[in-house]
Design a protein around this motif. Sequence first.
Motif, mmCIF file in Angstrom:
data_model
loop_
_atom_site.group_PDB
_atom_site.id
_atom_site.type_symbol
_atom_site.label_atom_id
_atom_site.label_comp_id
_atom_site.label_asym_id
_atom_site.label_seq_id
_atom_site.Cartn_x
_atom_site.Cartn_y
_atom_site.Cartn_z
ATOM 1 N N PRO A 231 0.789 -1.343 0.029
ATOM 2 C CA PRO A 231 0.102 -0.053 0.132
ATOM 3 C C PRO A 231 0.836 1.290 -0.045
ATOM 4 C CG PRO A 231 0.158 -0.941 2.366
ATOM 5 C CD PRO A 231 0.875 -1.859 1.137
ATOM 6 N N PHE A 232 0.038 2.305 -0.554
ATOM 7 C CA PHE A 232 0.911 3.791 -0.035
ATOM 8 C C PHE A 232 0.707 3.915 1.310
ATOM 9 C CE2 PHE A 232 -0.353 4.306 -4.587
ATOM 10 C CZ PHE A 232 0.950 4.868 -4.878
ATOM 11 N N VAL A 233 1.545 4.645 2.170
ATOM 12 C CA VAL A 233 1.458 4.491 3.683
ATOM 13 C C VAL A 233 1.695 6.015 4.171
ATOM 14 C CG1 VAL A 233 2.011 2.216 4.045
ATOM 15 C CG2 VAL A 233 3.924 3.705 3.835
ATOM 16 N N THR A 234 1.715 7.114 3.143
ATOM 17 C CA THR A 234 1.624 8.411 3.488
ATOM 18 C C THR A 234 0.543 9.382 2.766
ATOM 19 O OG1 THR A 234 4.109 8.365 3.425
ATOM 20 C CG2 THR A 234 2.901 10.625 3.473
ATOM 21 N N PRO A 235 -0.264 9.988 3.450
ATOM 22 C CA PRO A 235 -1.434 10.572 2.708
ATOM 23 C C PRO A 235 -0.931 11.394 1.582
ATOM 24 C CG PRO A 235 -1.557 11.046 5.162
ATOM 25 C CD PRO A 235 -0.252 10.274 4.737
ATOM 26 N N GLN A 236 -1.465 11.301 0.371
ATOM 27 C CA GLN A 236 -1.344 12.131 -0.874
ATOM 28 C C GLN A 236 -2.086 13.504 -1.021
ATOM 29 O OE1 GLN A 236 -1.974 9.359 -3.914
ATOM 30 N NE2 GLN A 236 -0.612 7.822 -3.152
ATOM 31 N N HIS A 237 -2.853 13.702 0.216
ATOM 32 C CA HIS A 237 -3.438 15.095 0.193
ATOM 33 C C HIS A 237 -3.617 15.424 1.721
ATOM 34 C CE1 HIS A 237 -6.923 12.432 1.672
ATOM 35 N NE2 HIS A 237 -6.534 11.792 0.666
ATOM 36 N N ASP A 238 -3.888 16.788 1.934
ATOM 37 C CA ASP A 238 -4.447 17.167 3.236
ATOM 38 C C ASP A 238 -5.575 16.234 3.931
ATOM 39 O OD1 ASP A 238 -2.493 19.188 2.619
ATOM 40 O OD2 ASP A 238 -3.886 20.638 3.175
ATOM 41 N N VAL A 239 -5.355 15.997 5.079
ATOM 42 C CA VAL A 239 -6.366 15.264 5.986
ATOM 43 C C VAL A 239 -6.415 15.269 7.308
ATOM 44 C CG1 VAL A 239 -4.920 13.188 6.029
ATOM 45 C CG2 VAL A 239 -7.244 12.861 5.756
ATOM 46 N N MET B 59 -4.817 13.195 14.124
ATOM 47 C CA MET B 59 -4.034 13.433 13.094
ATOM 48 C C MET B 59 -4.104 14.369 12.075
ATOM 49 S SD MET B 59 -2.433 12.502 10.210
ATOM 50 C CE MET B 59 -3.402 11.566 9.485
ATOM 51 N N ARG B 60 -3.591 15.403 11.869
ATOM 52 C CA ARG B 60 -3.617 16.318 10.497
ATOM 53 C C ARG B 60 -2.357 16.367 9.957
ATOM 54 N NH1 ARG B 60 -6.299 21.056 14.253
ATOM 55 N NH2 ARG B 60 -4.976 20.087 15.985
ATOM 56 N N TRP B 61 -2.515 16.172 8.446
ATOM 57 C CA TRP B 61 -1.414 16.271 7.681
ATOM 58 C C TRP B 61 -1.357 17.075 6.671
ATOM 59 C CZ3 TRP B 61 3.338 13.682 6.726
ATOM 60 C CH2 TRP B 61 3.610 13.762 5.666
ATOM 61 N N SER B 62 -0.334 17.821 6.461
ATOM 62 C CA SER B 62 -0.151 18.977 5.259
ATOM 63 C C SER B 62 0.604 18.266 4.223
ATOM 64 C CB SER B 62 0.205 20.299 6.006
ATOM 65 O OG SER B 62 0.688 20.878 4.836
ATOM 66 N N GLU B 63 -0.099 18.276 3.051
ATOM 67 C CA GLU B 63 0.902 17.732 1.811
ATOM 68 C C GLU B 63 1.756 18.736 1.282
ATOM 69 O OE1 GLU B 63 0.013 16.009 -2.582
ATOM 70 O OE2 GLU B 63 -1.514 17.568 -1.734
ATOM 71 N N ALA B 64 1.454 20.108 1.446
ATOM 72 C CA ALA B 64 2.108 21.085 0.822
ATOM 73 C C ALA B 64 3.522 21.263 1.889
ATOM 74 C CB ALA B 64 1.779 22.359 0.782
ATOM 75 N N ARG B 65 3.407 21.082 2.945
ATOM 76 C CA ARG B 65 4.519 21.143 4.124
ATOM 77 C C ARG B 65 5.195 19.890 4.387
ATOM 78 N NH1 ARG B 65 3.222 25.982 8.504
ATOM 79 N NH2 ARG B 65 5.065 25.037 9.099
ATOM 80 N N MET B 66 4.522 18.712 3.954
ATOM 81 C CA MET B 66 5.020 17.404 4.423
ATOM 82 C C MET B 66 5.093 17.187 5.970
ATOM 83 S SD MET B 66 5.277 15.099 1.981
ATOM 84 C CE MET B 66 6.672 14.149 2.513
ATOM 85 N N THR B 67 4.176 17.806 6.625
ATOM 86 C CA THR B 67 4.005 18.047 8.098
ATOM 87 C C THR B 67 3.043 17.611 8.682
ATOM 88 O OG1 THR B 67 5.568 20.124 7.900
ATOM 89 C CG2 THR B 67 4.403 19.643 10.088
ATOM 90 N N GLN B 68 3.102 16.763 9.801
ATOM 91 C CA GLN B 68 1.880 15.948 10.530
ATOM 92 C C GLN B 68 1.802 16.617 11.918
ATOM 93 O OE1 GLN B 68 1.527 11.687 10.888
ATOM 94 N NE2 GLN B 68 2.858 12.214 12.360
#
Length: 211
Positions: free
Chosen positions: A47-55, A75-84
């Motif tokens: 699988p992919f194990v890293t979100p591919q969009h903000d979530v 858990m919040r994820w920023s795709e643009a910043r690659m930050t969680q």
Amino acid sequence: MNMTSATRRFGPVMRACLASAVAGVLATLPAGGVHAADTTDTTAQSPFVTPQHDVDVTYTIYPPHASQMSLKQRMRWSEARMTQRIDPGNTDTYMITDYRAKTLTVIDPDRRIRTIVPAPGAASVDPSRRAEGTWLRTGSATVAGHACTLWQTSDTDQRQSEICYTDDGVMLQVVRDGKVMVQATTIDTAPQDSTTFDVPSGLKEVRAANP
């Protein structure tokens, strides 16, 4: 318990869960990286194990023993910043992991302090790449109203776990020994406010007890 091995394999969401009260759920899983794969490949071997969009996902974390209380974790994820950002439900302390800077910052707002350590598995976080290691696609499920694919894998003690990931890398559920250990309860895919992932200024930096 080999925490480093586990955190390299399962992506940022699982790493966050490992850092929580259920650190032993998958902590003996072997190390692995990521390899490139087509997102439309229905025969993919992992699988992919890293979100591919903000979530923004809220999880319920179930204890291994019925006498213990379950916990909430956001858990919040920023795709643009690659930050969680991880906010455990039982404390005001939270964690911000910057995978570009390869740092994990633990922030205690009540004491006005921050602790910075190297981000675990930072080199393997790439939303466009699939996990390495041995995975078996076992089916599909719906968790919190979202479809996900069930993937089975084994830890270094040959104990099997089944993890449900969406096709775009969001972890929704972890089952071990037939028991649900981690399960998403709410999921929001709206763009995240960039300031959510800022480390507050004016905090005193302290050295980690076990860097």
